[in-house]
Design a protein around this motif. Structure first.
Motif, PDB file in Angstrom:
ATOM      1  N   PHE A  57       0.831  -1.204   0.000  1.00  0.00           N
ATOM      2  CA  PHE A  57       0.000   0.000   0.000  1.00  0.00           C
ATOM      3  C   PHE A  57       0.865   1.253   0.000  1.00  0.00           C
ATOM      4  O   PHE A  57       0.586   2.206  -0.722  1.00  0.00           O
ATOM      5  CB  PHE A  57      -0.952   0.008   1.196  1.00  0.00           C
ATOM      6  N   LEU A  58       1.919   1.208   0.795  1.00  0.00           N
ATOM      7  CA  LEU A  58       2.862   2.322   0.812  1.00  0.00           C
ATOM      8  C   LEU A  58       3.425   2.542  -0.579  1.00  0.00           C
ATOM      9  O   LEU A  58       3.526   3.664  -1.053  1.00  0.00           O
ATOM     10  CB  LEU A  58       4.031   1.992   1.725  1.00  0.00           C
ATOM     11  N   GLU A  59       3.785   1.441  -1.204  1.00  0.00           N
ATOM     12  CA  GLU A  59       4.413   1.537  -2.518  1.00  0.00           C
ATOM     13  C   GLU A  59       3.474   2.167  -3.529  1.00  0.00           C
ATOM     14  O   GLU A  59       3.819   3.137  -4.194  1.00  0.00           O
ATOM     15  CB  GLU A  59       4.846   0.149  -2.990  1.00  0.00           C
ATOM     16  N   VAL A  60       2.280   1.624  -3.627  1.00  0.00           N
ATOM     17  CA  VAL A  60       1.305   2.153  -4.570  1.00  0.00           C
ATOM     18  C   VAL A  60       1.029   3.624  -4.266  1.00  0.00           C
ATOM     19  O   VAL A  60       1.000   4.461  -5.153  1.00  0.00           O
ATOM     20  CB  VAL A  60      -0.010   1.343  -4.532  1.00  0.00           C
ATOM     21  N   GLY A  61       0.882   3.924  -2.980  1.00  0.00           N
ATOM     22  CA  GLY A  61       0.617   5.293  -2.577  1.00  0.00           C
ATOM     23  C   GLY A  61       1.735   6.235  -2.974  1.00  0.00           C
ATOM     24  O   GLY A  61       1.484   7.319  -3.485  1.00  0.00           O
ATOM     25  N   HIS A  62       2.958   5.799  -2.741  1.00  0.00           N
ATOM     26  CA  HIS A  62       4.072   6.665  -3.060  1.00  0.00           C
ATOM     27  C   HIS A  62       4.248   6.876  -4.540  1.00  0.00           C
ATOM     28  O   HIS A  62       4.598   7.958  -4.987  1.00  0.00           O
ATOM     29  CB  HIS A  62       5.358   6.124  -2.435  1.00  0.00           C
ATOM     30  N   ARG A  63       3.996   5.830  -5.301  1.00  0.00           N
ATOM     31  CA  ARG A  63       4.105   5.980  -6.751  1.00  0.00           C
ATOM     32  C   ARG A  63       3.110   6.998  -7.253  1.00  0.00           C
ATOM     33  O   ARG A  63       3.410   7.850  -8.079  1.00  0.00           O
ATOM     34  CB  ARG A  63       3.823   4.646  -7.421  1.00  0.00           C
ATOM     35  N   GLN A  64       1.901   6.851  -6.739  1.00  0.00           N
ATOM     36  CA  GLN A  64       0.810   7.738  -7.124  1.00  0.00           C
ATOM     37  C   GLN A  64       1.154   9.181  -6.749  1.00  0.00           C
ATOM     38  O   GLN A  64       0.968  10.103  -7.532  1.00  0.00           O
ATOM     39  CB  GLN A  64      -0.453   7.253  -6.410  1.00  0.00           C
ATOM     40  N   ARG A  65       1.696   9.350  -5.567  1.00  0.00           N
ATOM     41  CA  ARG A  65       2.032  10.689  -5.106  1.00  0.00           C
ATOM     42  C   ARG A  65       3.110  11.300  -5.983  1.00  0.00           C
ATOM     43  O   ARG A  65       3.090  12.481  -6.279  1.00  0.00           O
ATOM     44  CB  ARG A  65       2.504  10.633  -3.656  1.00  0.00           C
TER      45      ARG A  65
END
Lengths: 250, 250
Positions: A67-75
């Motif tokens: 979730f962190l990964e997806v979130g950070h990519r998106q950000r």
DNA sequence: AGAACCATTCGACGGAGCCGAACGTTTACT
DNA sequence: AGTAAACGTTCGGCTCCGTCGAATGGTTCT
């Protein structure tokens, strides 16, 4: 936007939400809390584990860093985020207060980045935290630069929920304020979301004058008097301008 | 761990993965890339939107900040993360290099926090980024403090993938190194994951001697000679110890 | 040793997801 | 402006897959 949906998807994410809320959970515990059969929950958890978004350790299920990964990519793809680069840090150092970058998403105001200055009060603010648009300075700054009918739609769908006694709950009052915000270039909120807190926020627009986000400084009312308020308002506006320029040259 | 699964869940997350990978996507585009019927993808996207994990704007679907939120909450609950508090920042300032906190998850080594010192080289390192355990200093530090049969299981499942010419691909060599790491208290990696990079890493253990994570400093080979290597090794070990103490008193 | 609890497996039933085809809508090209 | 192509969305009947009760096996109490 019809009722078409998918029960499995809905249930899977209800489980994820529950895990996110409580940190972790065991099969039967989740089953009870979500009011689903144990074996069903078990099935879902297995499916979720095989996707890599959930992990088990000693029968304790929890969300993974995926979730962190997806979130950070998106950000990272949010252009505002790139453009705001070191601005937040500078403001935090200069004002000493709590500085955030926010964007609109799904009729809500979402924190994208947080930078705490040396004197920052401990707010419950983390990337991904959500709040109503009408009940905070950054939200109002964003609304002020949306088409009026879009604002009306949001009010229709979300209402003007009262968060403190100061929260604006009358649409007419809100529209008046939005006009003032457009005139003066920044938004103020005095305890409208959290009692005792003052927030100052400036909108970030792109070259097409579309609203992309807002930069916000928050501090306790006791520390932020009239004079300080003007000073901070200048700072956030200046930073919003810098960001805007960066945005156009990315 | 049987084959029991749930097609809908699997498909939903395949779509999410695809969105995370490419930033955004339109219905037919995703349908083609995932080899699913258009109407099916459309259904899933609608379901995902209604969960709040995906958003549409002008027919462009993308992941929302909900992922950031879930990720951050989860990270906050990672005790190592709390315990490491300001240590990373201090190390970054002291060494000037690229500093990370990593944990094991699903047989992999995952970055949980990143702190870049003033001279840090620009690595492709962000929270949530994954790498094989055997091919990096922090991963080896973690493996060194796992039971041997657990290590063997991981090797069986994941293999010893070669990332550069320096990567350890022989289990015997790996086990020898793990022993040395236990003796000297820290792990070194010279271009085993990224050519030209040296990493030094110390394990963080809790009072039950269970491995909780690893602190890692990375820099270019040219800048990190023998002497500097020892200096940095001391720093990460000291920080790991401080973290360990914090961990026990949380 | 027994009881209570929990995770996991199994399988038959039925409803929910699936996708081809039809329908609107937007975009691209002449 | 007009036409064609591409795309998003809706519909509905068929079928497959998710569902959940019950049985099993394991673990932790008393």
């Amino acid at each position: 936007m019809t009722g078409t949906s998918n029960r499995s998807v809905e249930r899977a994410f209800r489980i994820v939400d529950e895990l996110a809320e409580n940190g972790s959970g065991r099969v039967s515990e989740l089953a009870e809390r979500l009011d689903m059969p144990v074996s069903t929950v078990h099935n879902y958890l297995q499916a979720l584990v095989s996707t890599g978004y959930v992990a088990v350790e000693d029968k304790e299920y929890s969300t993974t860093t995926r979730f962190l990964e997806v979130g950070h990519r998106q950000r990272h793809r949010l252009e505002v985020f790139k453009a705001v680069s070191d601005e937040l840090q500078d403001i935090a150092a200069e004002t000493g207060e709590h500085v955030t970058l926010l964007v609109e998403e799904n009729d809500q105001c979402v924190i994208v980045a947080v930078q705490e200055g040396p004197d920052a009060v401990n707010l419950f603010a983390y990337p991904g935290a959500r709040m109503p648009l009408h009940a905070a300075a950054p939200g109002k700054a964003i609304l002020a630069h949306m088409p009026d009918d879009r604002v009306r739609e949001i009010i229709d769908r979300q209402g003007l929920v009262e968060m403190t006694k100061q929260t604006i709950t009358d649409p007419d009052v809100l529209f008046d304020q939005l006009e003032r915000i457009r005139e003066q270039g920044y938004a103020v909120d005095e305890g409208e979301r959290i009692a005792g807190m003052v927030c100052l926020s400036a909108p970030v627009l792109d070259k097409g004058d579309r609203i992309r986000g807002a930069i916000c400084v928050c501090g306790p009312q006791s520390r932020i008097d009239e004079a300080r308020r003007e000073e901070i308002a200048d700072i956030v506006q200046r930073s919003a301008n810098v960001t805007q320029v960066n945005l156009d040259y990315v």
